[in-house]
Structure formats: structure tokens, C-alpha cells
Design a protein around this motif. Sequence first.
Motif, PDB file in Angstrom:
ATOM      1  N   GLY A 170       0.802  -1.218   0.000  1.00 43.48           N
ATOM      2  CA  GLY A 170       0.000   0.000   0.000  1.00 43.48           C
ATOM      3  C   GLY A 170       0.832   1.262   0.000  1.00 43.48           C
ATOM      4  O   GLY A 170       0.294   2.354  -0.216  1.00 43.48           O
ATOM      5  N   GLU A 171       2.129   1.134   0.246  1.00 43.70           N
ATOM      6  CA  GLU A 171       3.028   2.290   0.237  1.00 43.70           C
ATOM      7  C   GLU A 171       3.915   2.264  -1.005  1.00 43.70           C
ATOM      8  O   GLU A 171       3.709   3.019  -1.941  1.00 43.70           O
ATOM      9  CB  GLU A 171       3.855   2.319   1.525  1.00 43.70           C
ATOM     10  N   ILE A 172       4.887   1.363  -1.038  1.00 45.61           N
ATOM     11  CA  ILE A 172       5.791   1.277  -2.180  1.00 45.61           C
ATOM     12  C   ILE A 172       5.040   0.849  -3.444  1.00 45.61           C
ATOM     13  O   ILE A 172       5.298   1.360  -4.536  1.00 45.61           O
ATOM     14  CB  ILE A 172       6.943   0.289  -1.881  1.00 45.61           C
ATOM     15  N   GLY A 173       4.104  -0.078  -3.313  1.00 46.92           N
ATOM     16  CA  GLY A 173       3.337  -0.514  -4.482  1.00 46.92           C
ATOM     17  C   GLY A 173       2.554   0.620  -5.107  1.00 46.92           C
ATOM     18  O   GLY A 173       2.543   0.794  -6.332  1.00 46.92           O
ATOM     19  N   VAL A 174       1.894   1.410  -4.274  1.00 48.55           N
ATOM     20  CA  VAL A 174       1.107   2.541  -4.783  1.00 48.55           C
ATOM     21  C   VAL A 174       2.030   3.625  -5.331  1.00 48.55           C
ATOM     22  O   VAL A 174       1.745   4.235  -6.359  1.00 48.55           O
ATOM     23  CB  VAL A 174       0.189   3.099  -3.679  1.00 48.55           C
ATOM     24  N   ALA A 175       3.151   3.873  -4.650  1.00 48.15           N
ATOM     25  CA  ALA A 175       4.100   4.863  -5.145  1.00 48.15           C
ATOM     26  C   ALA A 175       4.626   4.476  -6.518  1.00 48.15           C
ATOM     27  O   ALA A 175       4.783   5.322  -7.409  1.00 48.15           O
ATOM     28  CB  ALA A 175       5.258   5.010  -4.156  1.00 48.15           C
ATOM     29  N   CYS A 176       4.909   3.191  -6.711  1.00 47.87           N
ATOM     30  CA  CYS A 176       5.374   2.713  -8.005  1.00 47.87           C
ATOM     31  C   CYS A 176       4.310   2.908  -9.079  1.00 47.87           C
ATOM     32  O   CYS A 176       4.612   3.328 -10.204  1.00 47.87           O
ATOM     33  CB  CYS A 176       5.767   1.237  -7.903  1.00 47.87           C
ATOM     34  N   ALA A 177       3.061   2.625  -8.731  1.00 46.20           N
ATOM     35  CA  ALA A 177       1.960   2.821  -9.675  1.00 46.20           C
ATOM     36  C   ALA A 177       1.819   4.293 -10.050  1.00 46.20           C
ATOM     37  O   ALA A 177       1.613   4.640 -11.225  1.00 46.20           O
ATOM     38  CB  ALA A 177       0.658   2.303  -9.060  1.00 46.20           C
ATOM     39  N   MET A 178       1.917   5.168  -9.064  1.00 38.39           N
ATOM     40  CA  MET A 178       1.819   6.606  -9.317  1.00 38.39           C
ATOM     41  C   MET A 178       2.938   7.077 -10.241  1.00 38.39           C
ATOM     42  O   MET A 178       2.712   7.833 -11.190  1.00 38.39           O
ATOM     43  CB  MET A 178       1.875   7.368  -7.992  1.00 38.39           C
ATOM     44  N   ALA A 179       4.162   6.619  -9.967  1.00 38.67           N
ATOM     45  CA  ALA A 179       5.304   7.034 -10.776  1.00 38.67           C
ATOM     46  C   ALA A 179       5.212   6.472 -12.197  1.00 38.67           C
ATOM     47  O   ALA A 179       5.581   7.147 -13.168  1.00 38.67           O
ATOM     48  CB  ALA A 179       6.601   6.575 -10.111  1.00 38.67           C
ATOM     49  N   ALA A 180       4.732   5.234 -12.323  1.00 36.81           N
ATOM     50  CA  ALA A 180       4.578   4.633 -13.646  1.00 36.81           C
ATOM     51  C   ALA A 180       3.553   5.401 -14.482  1.00 36.81           C
ATOM     52  O   ALA A 180       3.757   5.645 -15.677  1.00 36.81           O
ATOM     53  CB  ALA A 180       4.159   3.165 -13.502  1.00 36.81           C
ATOM     54  N   ALA A 181       2.449   5.790 -13.842  1.00 34.41           N
ATOM     55  CA  ALA A 181       1.424   6.579 -14.547  1.00 34.41           C
ATOM     56  C   ALA A 181       1.976   7.927 -14.985  1.00 34.41           C
ATOM     57  O   ALA A 181       1.740   8.377 -16.114  1.00 34.41           O
ATOM     58  CB  ALA A 181       0.209   6.766 -13.643  1.00 34.41           C
TER      59      ALA A 181
END
Length: 399
Positions: free
Chosen positions: A287-298
Motif C-alpha cells: 500500500g506504500e511502495i506498491g502505490v508509489a510505483c503505480a503513481m510514478a509509472a502513470a
Amino acid sequence: MESLKELYKIGCGPSSSHTMGPKRAAEQFAERTKGAEAYKVTLYGSLAATGKGHLTHSAILSVLEPLAPTEIIWKADVVLDFHPNGMLFEALKGGEVYDSWTIFSVGGGSLANENTVAAAPESIYPLTTIQQIKQWCYDEGKTYWEYVEQCEGKEIWDFLDHIWTVMCDTVHNGLNNDGVLPGGLKVARKASTYYVKSKSYTGSLSSRAKIYSYALAVAEENASGGTVVTAPTCGSCGVLPGVLYHMTTSREFLRIRVLRALATAGLFGNVVKHNASISGAEVGCQGEIGVACAMAAAAACQLFGGTPAQIEYAAEMGLEHHLGLTCDPVCGLVQVPCIERNAVAAARALDANAYATLSDGSHLVSFDKVVAVMKETGLNLPSLYRETSEGGLALHIKR
């Protein structure tokens, strides 16, 4: 779904849920209990289990102790129903409690309890899933950042401009600081070394070293208690600025395009926050690194001209491939494995962007499905692996 102003928050590390949130709660309780002769604060669950390493008590005492003597009580074995990060604030006069408040730090520096949920204001975002928003983009011939502007108003750009300035300042500070991080693990800062070494390489290796260095710079500033922006949390704050800073310095994107990428990243993070969780204590590090990665990928995919479908695909991969990631900080510090995870996730975000950009955007698993699975997976994780420092790496590595 709340404004992006509730997702991107500026504050001091090392933890948005364990430092920023409790400090905000202490400030609000102090404001309503002026004249108290003493304070008592009971920390429950994850806040108590890793609070000392996260400086939870220091954050609270910095607010209350100047006003009146304050006692901190630790109850790691008691987990309140609403959320693992529970706090009970009590104000005393004549030795008796005259006001009390139970509140929860739910991730990203945000506070909530049963009453605040019931009294939540009407959302400024009428669409709250990526599928709905993506369809709006195609129907209107627009993109994700334009949906943000429509819902938030044009003043959102001034806010995001300030957010980007702080992110860049944090990168610069991190690259120019050396030494050992506080806390006892004796973890040395690596950002400046990685950046210097990047100059000795060429091509993809130089690029990868720079991405690592920028993400490390922010994560190390957070670990030292420096000023950071939650994206979506303090523990994962290095991923998005690491990616965006690398892209602006290597590709020379105009500032307005970076702000639009921040808006899109924030939209994806907001959808997760609204429909699942960004709290490591509730759903683990996914919920932290996974979401941050998704945000950065977008954000990266948008900067490279991706379609709404490709952007959603990049974000979906960023989150999907972190499913099940545990939150097991050694000694309760936001250092091991947290700092390295920021660097690796930043690189993975660019990989997700490349993979999605090479496709036509078609994919079987939607971002919204992954969000639902992430929430389910997180809630099914044993509490040992949800920011308690009682399992995983924290159990097997002692200092």
C-alpha cells in the motif's frame, strides 16, 4: 474522494502514519484543550509496536510537552477495531480526565475515526474508479490531468507547483548530505555516492544509477527526519520524485508537463486511498511502495505520450507486481528495507512505463481489480507483516 491536497502533504519524516499523523492529532487536541494541566496519550497496535523507531512519541511530545507534562503509554498488544494505528488523547485537570479523543492515523498523514467518516464532506471527485475516469477521458477526448483540473479547479496548479519545488529541494538536500543515518542501524547514506558513480558510466547503466540516486536522496532525507512530500506516504516518498526528477534532468520536460504528471500520479494514488488503503499498518508495504510505483509509472507514461489505456496499464503493473509486499522495518526504523525499496520501485516504475508504451494499452487485469486484490491481500496478511516489526526481516535481523 478528497482533494489531492490531502494526498500530497509536506512534513518531516520518517513516517507519515507514525510521525506526521500523530503530530497533527496532538496539535488538534492541544487546540481544543487549552488550559490542560497534564496530558496522557495511549498508543495502540502498530503505533506502539514501531512508534519508538518512527519517533511517534517525539512528534507528540514536541507539541504537548511545552504546554503541560505529558505521559506516553504504549499498548502494542491492543489493536482497536477501526485501524491498527490508534491513539487515545486525554487532557487532565486536578488529576481527572476532562476531555478525551480517540483518533487513528490512517496513512499519508491523514486522521480519521468513526465520527469523521460519518461526517465526511461530499467528494470533489464524482468518479472514484480508474475505469470510470478512463471512460470519461475517451468520451471527452481528454486525459487524466484534465479530470483533476475539472474537479479541483485551476488553483490546483499553484499547489502542485509548490509540491514539485519541495520535492526538488529534497532531492538536492539528499544528494548533498553524507554520513550515517540516525537510529542505531548505522546505515550510511548512499545517494551522493551513487550519483557520483553515475558519471563514470554511459547509457542505461548511467541512467539507472541516477534514478537510484535521486530516489535514495529523498528516502534518506526522510529517514533522517528531513522535509519530504508524502507520495503517497513518507516511507515511499522517494519513488515519484526520483522518477520525475530523472526525467526532467535527462529529457528537459517543461515544468507544466511535470505538474500535469503529478496530477495524474495523484489521481491514481487518490483512487487507491479512497477504495483501499495506503497504510503499511493496514495493508503492508504494497500500500506504500506498491502505490508509489503505480503513481510514478502513470506519471512517466503520461510524460512519454501514453494514451489513457497505456497510462492505466503502467500503473496497474506498478501495483500488481508489488502485491503481497510486507511491511517489516528492522528496529521499527524507516531504513531497512524501506530505503532500497524506494530506489528499486523507481526503476520498476520506468520499466512498467516502457512495457505499457510498447503495447496498445490492452490488458486483462484492470487497475481497479488490482486495488481490490491489494486491499484483500493486505487485510489477510498476518499482523506480523503489517508494520509491527514482529516478523519478516525485523524478526531475523537484530541490532
